[in-house]
Design a protein around this motif. Structure first.
Motif, PDB file in Angstrom:
ATOM      1  N   CYS A 140     -46.007  31.602 -25.399  1.00 10.08           N
ATOM      2  CA  CYS A 140     -46.976  32.436 -26.191  1.00 10.08           C
ATOM      3  C   CYS A 140     -46.880  32.127 -27.413  1.00 10.08           C
ATOM      4  CB  CYS A 140     -46.584  33.773 -25.824  1.00 10.08           C
ATOM      5  SG  CYS A 140     -47.813  35.023 -26.061  1.00 10.08           S
ATOM      6  N   GLU A 146     -42.366  40.367 -24.933  1.00 10.75           N
ATOM      7  CA  GLU A 146     -42.969  40.006 -23.663  1.00 10.75           C
ATOM      8  C   GLU A 146     -42.734  40.968 -22.538  1.00 10.75           C
ATOM      9  OE1 GLU A 146     -45.143  37.885 -23.475  1.00 10.75           O
ATOM     10  OE2 GLU A 146     -45.087  36.372 -24.849  1.00 10.75           O
ATOM     11  N   HIS A 160     -50.919  36.678 -34.075  1.00 11.78           N
ATOM     12  CA  HIS A 160     -50.663  36.237 -32.607  1.00 11.78           C
ATOM     13  C   HIS A 160     -51.535  34.915 -32.910  1.00 11.78           C
ATOM     14  CE1 HIS A 160     -50.156  35.738 -28.571  1.00 11.78           C
ATOM     15  NE2 HIS A 160     -49.560  36.762 -28.277  1.00 11.78           N
ATOM     16  N   ASN A 203     -53.942  31.855 -30.925  1.00 14.58           N
ATOM     17  CA  ASN A 203     -54.997  31.923 -30.421  1.00 14.58           C
ATOM     18  C   ASN A 203     -55.109  30.341 -30.032  1.00 14.58           C
ATOM     19  OD1 ASN A 203     -57.515  31.892 -29.621  1.00 14.58           O
ATOM     20  ND2 ASN A 203     -57.893  33.873 -30.261  1.00 14.58           N
ATOM     21  N   PHE A 262     -56.393  43.923 -29.529  1.00 18.84           N
ATOM     22  CA  PHE A 262     -56.155  43.746 -28.186  1.00 18.84           C
ATOM     23  C   PHE A 262     -56.069  45.067 -27.390  1.00 18.84           C
ATOM     24  CE2 PHE A 262     -52.484  40.244 -29.303  1.00 18.84           C
ATOM     25  CZ  PHE A 262     -53.539  39.283 -29.706  1.00 18.84           C
ATOM     26  N   THR A 294     -51.895  48.136 -22.489  1.00 16.13           N
ATOM     27  CA  THR A 294     -51.634  47.781 -21.002  1.00 16.13           C
ATOM     28  C   THR A 294     -50.578  48.685 -20.292  1.00 16.13           C
ATOM     29  OG1 THR A 294     -49.479  46.523 -21.231  1.00 16.13           O
ATOM     30  CG2 THR A 294     -51.900  45.369 -21.459  1.00 16.13           C
ATOM     31  N   ARG A 306     -55.649  48.003 -18.080  1.00 14.65           N
ATOM     32  CA  ARG A 306     -55.859  47.730 -19.355  1.00 14.65           C
ATOM     33  C   ARG A 306     -57.072  48.398 -19.971  1.00 14.65           C
ATOM     34  NH1 ARG A 306     -53.063  42.108 -20.574  1.00 14.65           N
ATOM     35  NH2 ARG A 306     -51.726  42.305 -18.689  1.00 14.65           N
ATOM     36  N   THR A 325     -55.769  41.028 -23.525  1.00 15.32           N
ATOM     37  CA  THR A 325     -54.452  40.490 -23.471  1.00 15.32           C
ATOM     38  C   THR A 325     -53.724  41.791 -24.157  1.00 15.32           C
ATOM     39  OG1 THR A 325     -54.621  39.541 -25.599  1.00 15.32           O
ATOM     40  CG2 THR A 325     -54.582  38.395 -23.627  1.00 15.32           C
ATOM     41  N   GLU A 354     -50.223  43.581 -26.170  1.00 10.88           N
ATOM     42  CA  GLU A 354     -48.946  43.260 -27.436  1.00 10.88           C
ATOM     43  C   GLU A 354     -48.517  44.614 -27.964  1.00 10.88           C
ATOM     44  OE1 GLU A 354     -47.556  42.261 -30.079  1.00 10.88           O
ATOM     45  OE2 GLU A 354     -47.533  40.219 -30.130  1.00 10.88           O
ATOM     46  N   HIS A 360     -49.521  31.671 -22.441  1.00 14.09           N
ATOM     47  CA  HIS A 360     -48.694  31.916 -21.318  1.00 14.09           C
ATOM     48  C   HIS A 360     -48.774  30.550 -20.228  1.00 14.09           C
ATOM     49  CE1 HIS A 360     -48.132  36.363 -21.774  1.00 14.09           C
ATOM     50  NE2 HIS A 360     -48.169  35.587 -22.818  1.00 14.09           N
TER      51      HIS A 360
END
Length: 381
Positions: free
Chosen positions: A98, A132, A159, A161, A177, A180, A255, A326, A328, A353
């Protein structure tokens, strides 16, 4: 300030010693060794015993009006690296897939610069374990690591990309982001002989009905212009072909771009589970676990300032980017402390990933240069 070659050497060393969440002992030791070599005039180092692989470094400002935080995550992923390079991961089955080695290197580049060139405002560099998994950002906040002398007024972090050109800074107002939430479902039916289904209560059939109805949440309950995802990626049931399964377990993820969206989807999952349980005369247990993985919602004013600087800086290539689904755990920190997360383009042939993730190292010096300029500009206003 370090040269590009020196920054690349740091990154390659970090890439060779990837460690999983809350086990980043060698990574912590290396970061601490780098910090110990810096001029200590303005530095205070903190190694919290409550979160032992974390490292915080405070640079005292000359005329502080605020304390600015900069976060870099330090853990890796359980991925077996396939890319061929001279600095391949030395830990089989673990890889910086990552790009946290890039994140740490940019942070060290900034820290080293400001350790040698005293900033106007206080700066706190937070090398964070367990992004993670295990919600390291939430753990740090809940342990009170950002209170008292370590209080942070505004927080920044990047982050990488894989899709953006090398060194490009990407950002947007609003959510960068998604948040989740894990969702686990256990269906309790009644097992029995395959030849006598009327004497059993088939957990596989119940699971199939439940999964089918879950698809209506996004398709029929959410505004088509909004974003939400429900995915069940794992289902376990049964032991042999001629025995009706009495239990099934589903594991999935939810998400959403806002916390309200995540909570709404969770509510609908629970309601559908209750309805299916009643329909099939079964018991269905649903549990959720979000931890610190809140949506990364950028502060409006701070992010507007950030974007304006990056757009006008002569040595920065800036792109406004769409939101990504995604997750974070910096989202949890931004839920507590205003700040901004942004992308750093690394133009990798492999995705985040992926086992063949190979970030372009030319992004490191560009990230350091862009953030050094921004932080210096921010402290002047």
């Amino acid at each position: 300030m370090l040269t590009e070659a020196e920054l690349i050497q740091i990154r390659r060393h970090l890439h060779q010693i990837p460690e999983l969440a809350l086990h980043e002992t060698a990574t912590h030791a290396y970061l601490k060794a780098v910090v110990d070599q810096l001029p200590a005039t303005w530095l205070t180092v903190r190694e919290p015993s409550e979160l032992p692989t974390a490292l915080l470094v405070k640079v005292a400002g000359s005329q502080p009006q605020r304390t600015i935080g900069y976060r870099a995550d330090i853990d890796a992923l359980p991925v077996d690296e396939t890319a061929s390079c001279s600095f391949h991961s030395m830990h089989p089955g673990v890889m910086h897939a990552c790009g946290h080695d890039i994140h740490m290197t940019v942070a060290l580049g900034l820290l080293i610069y400001f350790a040698e060139n005293q900033p106007q405002d206080n700066l706190i560099f937070f090398f964070q374990p367990a992004e993670e998994s295990e919600s390291g950002g939430k753990q740090a906040y809940d342990l009170g690591l950002f209170t008292g002398a370590w209080h942070i007024d505004e927080f920044y972090g990047l982050h990488d990309n894989s899709d953006l050109p090398t060194g490009t800074i990407g950002c947007r107002l609003g959510t960068l982001f998604a948040g989740t939430s894990e969702v686990n479902v256990t269906i309790h039916g009644t097992s029995g002989h395959a030849a006598f289904p009327h004497r059993a209560n088939d957990a596989v059939v119940i699971a199939a009905s439940f999964i089918t109805q879950i698809q209506t949440i996004v398709a029929r309950n959410i505004d088509p212009t909004a974003c939400g995802v429900v995915t069940f990626g794992k289902m376990t049931a049964g032991s042999i072909r001629n025995v009706i399964a009495g239990e099934a377990r589903l594991e999935g993820t939810i998400r959403g771009l806002t916390q309200d969206m995540i909570l709404f989807i969770r509510q609908r999952v629970s309601e559908i589970a209750a309805g299916v349980a009643q329909t099939y005369n079964a018991q269905i247990d649903v549990t959720f676990n979000q931890g610190g993985y809140y949506p990364v919602e950028n502060d409006p004013q701070l992010t507007a300032n950030f974007i304006q600087y990056m757009q006008r800086a002569a040595d920065v290539d800036f792109q406004e980017t769409p939101p990504a689904m995604t997750g974070e755990d910096f989202g949890y920190l931004l839920n507590q402390i205003p700040g901004t997360m942004f992308w750093l383009g690394v133009d990798s042939p492999g995705a985040l990933h992926a086992a063949n993730f190979q970030p372009h190292e030319g992004a490191i010096i560009k990230g350091v240069t862009a953030m050094r300029g921004f932080l210096t500009d921010r402290m002047a206003h």
